[in-house]
Write an enzyme that holds these catalytic residues in place. Structure first.
Site, PDB file in Angstrom:
ATOM      1  N   GLU A  98     -16.024  -4.222  -0.211  1.00  0.00           N
ATOM      2  CA  GLU A  98     -14.466  -4.086  -0.509  1.00  0.00           C
ATOM      3  C   GLU A  98     -14.233  -2.707  -1.124  1.00  0.00           C
ATOM      4  O   GLU A  98     -15.072  -2.027  -1.643  1.00  0.00           O
ATOM      5  CB  GLU A  98     -14.335  -4.916  -1.649  1.00  0.00           C
ATOM      6  CG  GLU A  98     -13.527  -6.174  -1.304  1.00  0.00           C
ATOM      7  CD  GLU A  98     -11.984  -6.034  -0.425  1.00  0.00           C
ATOM      8  OE1 GLU A  98     -11.593  -4.670   0.093  1.00  0.00           O
ATOM      9  OE2 GLU A  98     -11.082  -6.924  -0.425  1.00  0.00           O
ATOM     10  N   ASP A  99     -12.896  -2.262  -1.036  1.00  0.00           N
ATOM     11  CA  ASP A  99     -12.794  -0.950  -1.544  1.00  0.00           C
ATOM     12  C   ASP A  99     -12.245  -1.217  -2.868  1.00  0.00           C
ATOM     13  O   ASP A  99     -12.681  -0.250  -3.841  1.00  0.00           O
ATOM     14  CB  ASP A  99     -11.527  -0.082  -0.588  1.00  0.00           C
ATOM     15  CG  ASP A  99     -10.651  -1.174  -0.270  1.00  0.00           C
ATOM     16  OD1 ASP A  99     -10.507  -2.389  -0.836  1.00  0.00           O
ATOM     17  OD2 ASP A  99      -9.594  -0.712   0.091  1.00  0.00           O
ATOM     18  N   ASP A 102      -8.995  -5.854  -7.653  1.00  0.00           N
ATOM     19  CA  ASP A 102      -7.748  -5.769  -8.591  1.00  0.00           C
ATOM     20  C   ASP A 102      -7.497  -7.092  -9.080  1.00  0.00           C
ATOM     21  O   ASP A 102      -7.865  -7.508 -10.253  1.00  0.00           O
ATOM     22  CB  ASP A 102      -6.738  -5.069  -7.448  1.00  0.00           C
ATOM     23  CG  ASP A 102      -5.319  -4.698  -8.584  1.00  0.00           C
ATOM     24  OD1 ASP A 102      -5.431  -5.160  -9.578  1.00  0.00           O
ATOM     25  OD2 ASP A 102      -4.401  -4.136  -7.867  1.00  0.00           O
ATOM     26  N   PHE A 151      -2.334   3.140  -9.974  1.00  0.00           N
ATOM     27  CA  PHE A 151      -2.109   2.572  -8.412  1.00  0.00           C
ATOM     28  C   PHE A 151      -2.873   3.800  -7.902  1.00  0.00           C
ATOM     29  O   PHE A 151      -2.476   5.118  -7.688  1.00  0.00           O
ATOM     30  CB  PHE A 151      -0.680   2.713  -8.124  1.00  0.00           C
ATOM     31  CG  PHE A 151      -0.646   2.114  -6.561  1.00  0.00           C
ATOM     32  CD1 PHE A 151      -0.853   0.791  -5.997  1.00  0.00           C
ATOM     33  CD2 PHE A 151      -0.369   2.989  -5.510  1.00  0.00           C
ATOM     34  CE1 PHE A 151      -1.032   0.634  -4.775  1.00  0.00           C
ATOM     35  CE2 PHE A 151      -0.336   2.583  -4.089  1.00  0.00           C
ATOM     36  CZ  PHE A 151      -0.787   1.328  -3.845  1.00  0.00           C
ATOM     37  N   VAL A 152      -3.849   3.573  -7.106  1.00  0.00           N
ATOM     38  CA  VAL A 152      -4.955   4.419  -6.426  1.00  0.00           C
ATOM     39  C   VAL A 152      -4.787   4.458  -4.786  1.00  0.00           C
ATOM     40  O   VAL A 152      -4.465   3.240  -4.296  1.00  0.00           O
ATOM     41  CB  VAL A 152      -6.148   4.359  -6.807  1.00  0.00           C
ATOM     42  CG1 VAL A 152      -6.417   4.930  -8.372  1.00  0.00           C
ATOM     43  CG2 VAL A 152      -6.614   3.122  -6.633  1.00  0.00           C
ATOM     44  N   ASP A 158      -4.509   2.310   0.562  1.00  0.00           N
ATOM     45  CA  ASP A 158      -3.326   2.783   1.492  1.00  0.00           C
ATOM     46  C   ASP A 158      -1.960   2.605   0.410  1.00  0.00           C
ATOM     47  O   ASP A 158      -2.146   1.614  -0.467  1.00  0.00           O
ATOM     48  CB  ASP A 158      -2.872   1.987   2.672  1.00  0.00           C
ATOM     49  CG  ASP A 158      -2.562   0.636   2.561  1.00  0.00           C
ATOM     50  OD1 ASP A 158      -3.283  -0.333   1.716  1.00  0.00           O
ATOM     51  OD2 ASP A 158      -1.459   0.205   3.030  1.00  0.00           O
ATOM     52  N   ARG A 164      -5.175   6.327   3.629  1.00  0.00           N
ATOM     53  CA  ARG A 164      -6.365   5.755   3.677  1.00  0.00           C
ATOM     54  C   ARG A 164      -7.420   6.957   4.224  1.00  0.00           C
ATOM     55  O   ARG A 164      -8.783   6.682   3.889  1.00  0.00           O
ATOM     56  CB  ARG A 164      -6.432   4.741   5.042  1.00  0.00           C
ATOM     57  CG  ARG A 164      -5.689   3.451   4.536  1.00  0.00           C
ATOM     58  CD  ARG A 164      -5.866   2.268   5.544  1.00  0.00           C
ATOM     59  NE  ARG A 164      -4.916   1.254   5.687  1.00  0.00           N
ATOM     60  CZ  ARG A 164      -5.052   0.222   4.848  1.00  0.00           C
ATOM     61  NH1 ARG A 164      -5.985   0.054   4.124  1.00  0.00           N
ATOM     62  NH2 ARG A 164      -3.947  -0.737   4.989  1.00  0.00           N
TER      63      ARG A 164
HETATM   64  C1  PRP Z   1      -6.585  -4.537  -0.989  1.00  0.00           C
HETATM   65  C2  PRP Z   1      -7.947  -4.316  -0.920  1.00  0.00           C
HETATM   66  C3  PRP Z   1      -8.829  -5.546  -1.305  1.00  0.00           C
HETATM   67  C4  PRP Z   1      -7.536  -6.363  -1.904  1.00  0.00           C
HETATM   68  C5  PRP Z   1      -7.981  -6.287  -3.576  1.00  0.00           C
HETATM   69  O1  PRP Z   1      -6.327  -5.263   0.291  1.00  0.00           O
HETATM   70  O2  PRP Z   1      -8.608  -3.604   0.147  1.00  0.00           O
HETATM   71  O3  PRP Z   1      -8.874  -6.430  -0.187  1.00  0.00           O
HETATM   72  O4  PRP Z   1      -6.397  -5.747  -1.804  1.00  0.00           O
HETATM   73  O5  PRP Z   1      -6.812  -6.750  -4.267  1.00  0.00           O
HETATM   74  P1  PRP Z   1      -7.099  -8.266  -5.167  1.00  0.00           P
HETATM   75  O6  PRP Z   1      -8.193  -8.240  -6.038  1.00  0.00           O
HETATM   76  O7  PRP Z   1      -5.512  -8.081  -5.814  1.00  0.00           O
HETATM   77  O8  PRP Z   1      -6.622  -9.148  -4.166  1.00  0.00           O
HETATM   78  P2  PRP Z   1      -4.980  -5.178   1.211  1.00  0.00           P
HETATM   79  O9  PRP Z   1      -4.369  -6.575   0.796  1.00  0.00           O
HETATM   80  O10 PRP Z   1      -4.129  -3.985   0.653  1.00  0.00           O
HETATM   81  O11 PRP Z   1      -5.296  -4.875   2.669  1.00  0.00           O
HETATM   82  P3  PRP Z   1      -5.977  -3.909   3.333  1.00  0.00           P
HETATM   83  O12 PRP Z   1      -7.317  -3.697   3.037  1.00  0.00           O
HETATM   84  O13 PRP Z   1      -5.554  -3.960   4.636  1.00  0.00           O
HETATM   85  O14 PRP Z   1      -5.085  -2.677   2.735  1.00  0.00           O
END
Ligand code: PRP
Length: 179
Positions: A98-99, A102, A151-152, A158, A164
């Site tokens: 994961e990136d 949160d 907010f990063v 993104d 991204r």
């Molecule tokens: C973001 C990120 C994680 C998730 C983390 O994805 O890549 O998958 O949110 O957030 P959380 O701990 O609050 O659940 P996003 O839903 O923005 O999709 P993306 O990867 O396509 O940008």
């Protein structure tokens, strides 16, 4: 695009060091297994590429597309699977890549789902951890860097699908999303 960034939180060099160390650690921890590195699209892409370069054991790379933000700067908490796995995970060791963690909603939901499908083990490797953002209890197993509640964007993360491609992680200027 770079002008929209208030400050850099994790530089390219730091990301590189994180990936080297985490790759080494994972290679050691999973040396007796052929784990599945499961990337959650789309945010995982740069981290998956940078991390797995440093993994020296046999491994498979799979992806799911999961989304909880639906644009904007706040997680909806509503986790949607947009593209699912096409193979069984029964009896497999899985490392979710994961990136960012949160609120914890995405990882908690997907980890439970993988166990439900018969995975032997499910661990989470994340570039960033934002503990102050948690709404559900969740602890990642491999964390690159703990960041404050800001907010990063960048390196996969993104804002409305932009940024991204930044090679670092930075804080977006509030003026960008207050427009
Ligand atoms: C973001 C990120 C994680 C998730 C983390 O994805 O890549 O998958 O949110 O957030 P959380 O701990 O609050 O659940 P996003 O839903 O923005 O999709 P993306 O990867 O396509 O940008």
């Amino acid at each position: 695009m770079h002008n929209d960034i208030e400050k850099i939180l994790v530089s390219e060099a730091e990301i590189d060091t994180i990936c080297k160390e985490m790759g080494k650690q994972l290679s050691n921890d999973y040396k007796d297994s052929t784990p599945i590195f499961l990337g959650l699209l789309k945010g995982c892409v740069p981290f998956m590429a940078a991390l797995t370069k440093h993994v020296t054991i046999y491994m498979e790379q799979l992806y799911m597309a999961v989304s909880s933000y639906h644009g904007g700067i706040k997680s909806s908490g509503d986790v949607k699977i947009k593209y699912d796995l096409e193979v069984s995970v029964k009896g497999r060791d899985i490392i979710i890549v994961e990136d960012i963690v949160d609120t914890g909603a995405t990882l908690k939901t997907i980890s439970a789902l993988l166990y439900h499908r018969g995975a032997k083990s499910v661990k989470v490797a994340t570039l960033l951890d934002k503990p102050a953002g948690r709404l559900v209890e969740f602890t990642a197993d491999y964390v690159g860097k703990v960041i404050p509640k800001e907010f990063v964007v960048g390196f996969g993360l993104d804002y409305n699908e932009l940024y991204r491609n930044l090679p670092y992680v930075g804080v977006l200027k509030p003026s960008v999303y207050q427009k």
